[in-house]
Design an enzyme around this catalytic site. Structure first.
Site, short mmCIF file in Angstrom:
data_model
loop_
_atom_site.label_atom_id
_atom_site.label_comp_id
_atom_site.label_asym_id
_atom_site.label_seq_id
_atom_site.Cartn_x
_atom_site.Cartn_y
_atom_site.Cartn_z
N ARG A 47 -4.07 -2.92 -8.47
CA ARG A 47 -3.00 -3.53 -7.65
C ARG A 47 -3.61 -3.78 -6.27
NH1 ARG A 47 0.71 -1.46 -3.98
NH2 ARG A 47 2.73 -2.50 -3.93
N LYS A 66 5.24 1.30 -0.79
CA LYS A 66 5.62 -0.11 -0.96
C LYS A 66 6.75 -0.40 0.01
CE LYS A 66 7.33 -3.06 -4.78
NZ LYS A 66 6.76 -4.35 -4.52
N SER A 106 8.68 -4.58 -13.90
CA SER A 106 9.37 -3.64 -13.02
C SER A 106 10.87 -3.83 -13.17
CB SER A 106 9.01 -3.93 -11.56
OG SER A 106 7.64 -3.80 -11.35
N1 TZP Z 1 6.76 -0.03 -7.08
C1 TZP Z 1 7.85 0.70 -6.88
S1 TZP Z 1 7.54 2.01 -5.90
C2 TZP Z 1 5.92 1.61 -5.75
C3 TZP Z 1 5.65 0.47 -6.47
C4 TZP Z 1 4.36 -0.21 -6.58
C5 TZP Z 1 4.96 2.41 -4.93
C6 TZP Z 1 4.59 3.70 -5.57
O1 TZP Z 1 3.65 4.40 -4.80
P1 TZP Z 1 3.64 5.99 -4.72
O2 TZP Z 1 2.55 6.29 -3.73
O3 TZP Z 1 3.32 6.50 -6.09
O4 TZP Z 1 4.99 6.40 -4.21
#
Ligand code: TZP
Ligand code: MG
Length: 204
Positions: free
Chosen positions: A40, A133, A104
């Site tokens: 990503r 995010k 998602s």
């Molecule tokens: N999609 C929803 S939350 C997220 C993504 C890409 C971020 C997740 O990152 P982390 O560090 O595992 O909370």
């Protein structure tokens, strides 16, 4: 599908690797036992793609590329992960029957639609608060996992703020492929963190 029962699904984002090379972080997750990983890279989605493919192939691990079906096809990834601002799942499925397509979702309606449109798996999130995010809404919580799992046939993953201290809640809700960014890629010892998390999910 080999996606099933992976335990932990590390999502490797170069800016969350604590200054280490994403390739080094990738290799550590694989040594720790990851069976599926996602690249990503919002800044430059292509710079690590070929190396990610080379390294994951060496370990016989599935590679999913975030956002772009074209890049997934170009770099012979096993799949693509699509969010709400990417190509719709149904359109992506028209382009390929082979690729794993992840979607998602935030709720049951979106989960059912993704399945109907041809998604291979769904990722529910964000489950908890996360700073990783920025453009996301309020956390959906654990309960939505319990609503979705009995209603879909495709594998269910979950993401967002999941770490060592709250992972058990996600496991108890029935998720067998837990996606994580920082809890893995910002860990001091990425290999150990991956192994420990997998052991928590996969109890033989
Ligand atoms: N999609 C929803 S939350 C997220 C993504 C890409 C971020 C997740 O990152 P982390 O560090 O595992 O909370
Ligand atoms: Mg996306």
């Amino acid at each position: 599908m080999r996606f099933e029962g992976a335990g932990i699904y590390p999502v490797i984002t170069p800016e969350y690797c604590k200054g280490r090379s994403p390739l080094e972080v990738l290799e550590s997750t694989l040594k720790g036992g990851a069976k599926i990983v996602q690249l990503r890279d919002k800044k430059d989605p292509e710079r690590y793609a070929a190396d990610f493919r080379k390294i994951t192939s060496k370990y016989n691990v599935l590679l999913i590329i975030n956002d772009s079906i074209d890049l997934a096809l170009k770099y012979m990834a096993d799949g693509v992960h699509l969010g709400k601002s990417d190509l719709p799942v149904a359109e992506a499925r028209k382009k390929t029957s082979d690729l794993i397509i992840g979607a998602s979702v935030e709720n049951l309606d979106q989960a059912l639609k993704a399945e109907e449109d041809g998604a291979s798996y769904i990722t529910i999130g964000p489950i908890f608060n996360t700073g990783t995010k920025k453009d996301i809404g309020v956390p959906v919580g654990i309960e939505v996992i319990r609503q979705i799992i009995p209603k879909v046939k495709i594998p269910v993953s979950a993401i967002g703020g999941i770490n060592k201290s709250n992972i058990q809640l996600v496991i108890d809700a029935g998720v067998k492929q837990i996606a994580m960014i920082t809890a893995i890629t910002e860990a001091e010892d990425v290999e150990k963190a991956t192994r420990e998390m997998i052991e928590l999910v996969i109890v033989e």
